[in-house]
Design a protein around this motif. Structure first.
Motif, short mmCIF file in Angstrom:
data_model
loop_
_atom_site.label_atom_id
_atom_site.label_comp_id
_atom_site.label_asym_id
_atom_site.label_seq_id
_atom_site.Cartn_x
_atom_site.Cartn_y
_atom_site.Cartn_z
N GLN A 1 -8.62 -1.13 -0.91
CA GLN A 1 -9.02 -2.36 -0.25
C GLN A 1 -10.16 -2.34 0.38
O GLN A 1 -11.18 -3.43 -0.09
CB GLN A 1 -7.86 -2.71 0.95
CG GLN A 1 -8.64 -4.12 1.32
CD GLN A 1 -7.30 -4.77 2.36
OE1 GLN A 1 -6.08 -4.07 2.19
NE2 GLN A 1 -7.42 -5.92 2.85
N ASP B 1 -5.34 -1.34 -5.08
CA ASP B 1 -5.02 -1.99 -3.82
C ASP B 1 -5.66 -2.88 -3.12
O ASP B 1 -6.74 -2.62 -2.76
CB ASP B 1 -4.51 -0.78 -2.84
CG ASP B 1 -3.94 -0.97 -1.64
OD1 ASP B 1 -3.35 -2.31 -1.43
OD2 ASP B 1 -3.79 -0.27 -0.39
N GLU B 2 -5.54 -4.07 -3.39
CA GLU B 2 -6.19 -5.28 -2.87
C GLU B 2 -7.74 -5.14 -3.05
O GLU B 2 -8.50 -5.02 -2.19
CB GLU B 2 -6.02 -5.47 -1.37
CG GLU B 2 -4.40 -5.64 -1.01
CD GLU B 2 -3.98 -6.51 -0.10
OE1 GLU B 2 -4.97 -7.55 0.19
OE2 GLU B 2 -3.11 -6.61 0.61
N THR C 1 0.87 -1.25 -0.04
CA THR C 1 0.07 0.07 -0.07
C THR C 1 0.82 1.37 0.02
O THR C 1 0.58 2.15 -0.83
CB THR C 1 -0.85 0.11 1.27
OG1 THR C 1 -1.54 -1.11 1.20
CG2 THR C 1 -1.61 1.25 1.29
MG MG Z 1 -2.19 -3.03 2.32
#
Ligand code: MG
Ligand code: ATP
Ligand code: ADP
Ligand code: SF4
Ligand code: SF4
Ligand code: MG
Lengths: 287, 330, 327
Positions: free
Chosen positions: C103, C184-185, C59
């Motif tokens: 995320q 990000d995820e 991240t």
């Molecule tokens: Mg992360």
């Protein structure tokens, strides 16, 4: 509005009605057909409740209690609204700003808030009044307008850290949410982020506390008046209580009428504040 | 084998402002001592509500529970809340998805771990301390003495989940409910936690209910699998049988949609289109009909009952896979 | 000491990151080495997957590319612009061509705004079009991410499921028609059945909008469907980078192999020959000397503790930082 009302429980509804009544008297007080609060009735000194012409009775000097309470409401509520309004605005601005910027500024602001909050309200108020409202020459009394201003200033100072801390905490909990980071990554200006994303999310927390703060201020103002540093020749509720304290045995109503009104009003504001708080918590839980 | 937890026609309803919401609609489940069963289904299918209702953990004025829950020979659904609470810890225990919110952030690990030992098992301070170090070793935490002094926020998600497991097994429960214990964790940590749970279960002879949305997680870690959809069990079988011989189109779709490390790189993943039916307004037929590629007219009008095939394989479908019934693929 | 063996010709790439270092100061005068001298590049149209355990700096890396997190040193060159030295205003406009999705699908959206306001916001910030044009654009975007504009426009984000929120986020990130999307995820918080939908959607959007993707994940099974190259990170460093096929076919780094064997296989008869990887990564405040993975590596020797392995090519286009790569 109707939707909001439907979420209220019975005590909150009663409290709201009471606050409405008080506000009604604040607005219309001077037009109502009530005895003049500053003229005494020589034929009815110290009469009890429900006496003819004096629904709430009179004090030992024959001043009508109802009209004094109504008149006092104007002063007390006005002072409370102004100091909470101004204090809330300043406190929120400082709290939101310092939590958004972080860094050294935030450390200092947080320290200041904590110091101010650690001093009991009344002590803080007394100290401020004592410093600001003492004239160099005791024989020249302080101008009453200036006195009112000083009282409001002191009460505002009490409110700033209370609401400032709430605003700071709420901002901190929002500022790291990813939608704020997303807004930054889209090229949004800080000013816009604060006003579009942070303020609307922080406001509900502030609203809820504002009602509690109004209660705090009414009590603080009353206490200052009781101690004789309030609005001396004014007629706020606190001043009324202070003025008649000695007459309690002869005309008890002159004491308990303003005390009850003050207490009910503070309780009502607290009740509404508490209710909004819990509503907010349960909604925040859902978000 | 004897039954440890038996649910009979368990129903849970919530009254909401949108009307009655039937989150669990008549679940029958019989869990045998010492086995491990996986409850699988997509988000909102009712897995959490069912396991909480089974444990008597659903509270609130808008909840109604019907049906019979028998735990270890005692009829939980007829016991007072106080008596049910006495079963927690020693009888059954629970691990949650989010190990952060399940631990108290302002208390040290040691005191949270020792609390139930002292309260439930009446241990002295010294005994509880010794036992908690033992427990931390059991869940493979390095330097357990050191760990006692820490706060939850100082730990990683995996470590917190180990702590949760240590707390859950502290009073030697017979039944362990794990509600998505690894969903919030990395794959590497997930592999470790699942391995740990399976190992502990065998060593301590516990029965385990593993709730998850990932068929991959149940494959290596359970003896039985029950697939939930829209508040019902739609398929149930021993794990190997289920994977070898899926009967319910939903199970198959769930299986196919898993991003699989063995597939070809860059290939398009099969998905389950659509979403769960609105729980306040269930369709009359099979709840999966609107999303099922095998659905026929009957599926939209008649609700399928749970059928029993050989090998204890249960399914709820008019046109099960592997059947010779001809069907048109829509 | 350069670690640039894997970088390609400057003129061929859209993004080039060199020796990027991001540190955080933490109480006690300590420093978290979140990203330690990371270099990589991404060609136009590629999808680079960045894979590693929680806390390895994925991240932070993503945020540092966008300069939301200021790097301590290193270069980030995007389309010939050196992002690390842009003024605040230039950076603001440069950021519009790189967007990020996050995320946590719920916390990425302002709960007090309607879907319309959320997706419209980037257009509003950059004063693109008048009100009607913006609304049309919002509707098109929502349609493209598989949401019915009529049903969702006036609802607030908390009324939606995680998967739907992620669709809204994707629509918002595409509003300014960026060149590059950092994800990000994006599927870690979603059910497996929904993950596939979002992965397919990202692939579709990539084709439709001609995007270049950086896809961050902790799960090697998730990135297989979407990536063209994979970069494996451990404790702020690159361990291995190569084409997707080569990484899965023969992972050269012991950590990559461990990641692959951690993925649960939906097959009860599958016997895991689990590469033993136990415990958790050491603290990035005080990373191990030499190879950072050595405390958990089954093949570690003396040399691994004293000398840091550099990235070198083990097969065509596959680079690994290990003294004893797996055969
Ligand atoms: Mg992360
Ligand atoms: N307290 C409640 N009041 C009203 N409805 C509820 C409540 N708790 C759960 N529900 C509803 O019951 C249904 C089942 O929810 P449940 O949490 O059991 O799903 P789940 O399968 O565990 O999903 P997840 O994978 O998201 O944990 C959902 O439609 C949910 O919205
Ligand atoms: N604001 C911060 N302050 C201090 N440390 C941080 C901060 N943000 C991230 N870190 C640390 O930097 C490392 C990398 O974090 P991150 O990039 O979030 O990892 P990942 O995304 O791979 O899970 C972690 O050790 C994390 O704790
Ligand atoms: S009953 Fe019909 S709709 Fe339901 S799963 Fe079976 S085939 Fe599909
Ligand atoms: S360099 Fe040594 S410790 Fe690092 S991965 Fe290779 S063998 Fe293992
Ligand atoms: Mg659940």
């Amino acid at each position: 509005m109707r939707k909001l009302w439907s979420t209220f429980n019975l005590p909150t509804k009663i409290s709201t009605v009471w606050v409405m009544i008080v506000l009604f008297f604040v607005v219309t007080g001077s037009f109502l057909p009530l005895p003049n609060p500053t003229e005494y009735d020589p034929d009815a000194s110290g009469v009890g409740l429900f006496s003819p012409g004096h629904i709430l009775g009179t004090d030992i000097n024959g001043y009508d209690l109802l009209s004094n309470v109504v008149n006092g409401a104007r002063i007390s509520i006005l002072i409370a609204l102004i100091s909470v309004g101004v204090g809330g605005l300043i406190g929120s601005a400082i709290g939101i700003g310092s939590a958004y910027i972080r860094g050294k500024l935030d450390i200092v602001v947080n320290l200041l808030f904590n110091i101010l909050l650690s001093i009991p309200n009344l002590v803080l108020g007394l100290a401020l009044v004592a410093i600001l409202a003492t004239s160099a020459d005791p024989s020249i009394p302080i101008d009453p307008n200036r006195r009112v201003f000083i009282i409001i200033f002191s009460l505002t100072t009490i409110i700033i850290p209370i609401l400032g801390r709430i605003a700071r905490g709420a901002t901190l909990s929002w500022v790291n949410r990813e939608f704020i980071v997303a807004a930054r990554s889209m090229g949004m200006k800080d000013r816009h982020i604060i006003f579009k994303h942070i303020v609307p999310n922080v406001l509900p927390a502030i609203y809820a506390v504002i009602f509690l703060a109004i209660g705090v201020v009414i009590v603080a103002e009353g206490a200052l008046s009781l101690l004789g540093v309030g609005i001396i020749d004014g007629v706020s509720w606190g001043a009324m209580i202070g003025r008649v304290a000695g007459d309690f045995t002869y005309a008890p109503q002159s004491m308990y009428v303003p005390v009850v009104v003050l207490a009910l009003t503070v309780i009502a504001f607290n009740q509404i504040g508490d209710h909004l708080r819990s509503q907010l918590d349960s909604r925040e839980g859902k978000i | 084998m004897s039954s440890i937890l038996k649910l009979e026609n368990l129903k849970v309803r919530f009254s909401t402002h949108r009307g009655q919401l039937e989150a669990v609609r008549g679940v029958d489940l019989d869990i045998q001592v010492g086995t491990s069963i996986g409850i699988v289904g997509e988000s909102g299918s009712g897995k959490t509500v069912m396991s909480r209702a089974a444990m008597g953990l659903l509270t609130g004025s808008n909840v109604t529970r019907e049906g019979r829950v028998t735990f270890d020979g005692k009829v939980l659904s007829e016991m007072s809340r106080e008596d049910v609470r006495n079963e927690f810890g020693t009888g059954m225990a629970m691990i949650f998805q989010d190990p952060m919110t399940a631990l108290n952030p302002v208390r040290r690990i040691g005191s949270q771990l020792q609390e139930s030992l002292r309260v439930r098992l009446g241990m002295s301070r010294k005994e509880a301390r010794a036992r908690s170090i033992e427990l931390l070793t059991l869940v493979r935490i390095p330097e357990p003495k050191h760990m006692l002094r820490k706060f939850p926020s100082q730990l990683s998600g995996g470590m917190r989940q180990r702590i949760m497991i240590a707390i859950a097994i502290s009073c030697n429960p017979k039944l362990l409910f794990a509600d998505e214990p690894t969903t919030a964790l990395d794959v590497t940590v997930q592999a470790q936690i699942l391995e740990l749970l399976t190992d502990l279960r065998k060593r301590l002879n516990m029965t385990m209910v593993l709730v998850t949305h990932d068929l991959g997680v149940v494959a290596g870690n359970t003896d039985y699998v029950a697939v939930m959809y829209a508040g019902e069990i739609v398929e149930q079988a021993p794990t190997t049988e289920l994977f070898a011989n899926m009967k319910m189109p939903y199970t198959e779709a769930l299986f196919k949609s898993i991003p699989n490390i063995q597939m070809k790189a860059g290939s398009r993943l099969p998905v389950i289109e659509g979403r769960l039916p609105d729980p306040t307004d269930r369709p009359p037929g099979c709840g999966f009909a609107a999303r099922c590629s095998y659905a026929q007219d009957k599926c939209f009008t008649e609700h399928p009952e749970l059928e029993v095939a050989k090998d204890g394989h249960l399914y709820r479908c008019w046109f099960p896979l592997g059947d010779s019934v001809p069907r048109k693929v829509s | 000491m350069t670690n640039h063996a894997h970088l390609r010709k400057d003129s061929d790439v859209l993004l080039r990151v060199e020796d990027l270092v991001v540190e955080f100061k933490v109480p006690g005068n300590k420093v978290v080495n979140a990203v330690s001298s990371v270099s990589f590049d991404v060609k136009e149209g590629e999808t680079l997957a960045v894979v590693g355990e929680s806390g390895c700096g994925k991240t932070t890396l993503g945020k540092a590319l966008l300069q939301i997190q200021k790097p301590k040193s290193g270069n980030v060159r995007f389309e010939g612009n050196e992002l690390t030295s842009l003024s605040k205003n230039d950076l603001r406009s440069a950021r519009t061509s790189i967007q990020m999705i996050f995320q946590d699908p719920i916390s990425s959206l302002d709960p007090r705004m309607t879907v319309r306001q959320i997706v419209e916001e980037p257009l509003w910030i950059w004063s693109k079009g008048d009100e009607n044009e913006r609304l049309e654009k919002v509707k098109t975007l929502l349609n493209n991410v598989g949401l019915d504009p009529e049903l969702v426009l006036d609802r607030k984000s908390y009324e939606f499921s995680g998967g739907q929120c992620q669709r809204i986020s994707i629509a918002r990130s595409l509003a300014l028609e960026p060149k590059m999307l950092i994800c990000d995820e994006p599927v870690s918080a979603l059910d497996v059945s929904i993950q596939a939908q979002i992965l397919n959607l990202l692939n579709d959007m990539k084709d439709r909008y001609g995007l270049t993707l950086i896809f961050i994940s902790h799960d090697l099974s998730v990135v297989k469907a979407i990536s063209t190259r994979i970069m494996v990170m451990y404790l702020g460093k690159v361990c291995e980078i190569g084409t997707t096929e080569s990484i899965y076919a023969k992972p050269a780094h012991h950590y990559t192999a461990a990641l692959i064997s951690s993925v649960p296989v939906p097959d009860p008869t599958h016997k895991v020959e689990r590469t033993p990887i136990t415990g958790e990564p050491p603290s990035p405040v005080d990373p191990p000397s030499g190879c950072r993975f050595r405390t958990r590596c089954p093949a570690a020797t003396e040399l691994c503790a004293t000398e840091e392995p550099m990235l070198r090519e083990v097969s065509d286009g596959q680079f690994v930082a290990c003294h004893y790569p797996r055969a």
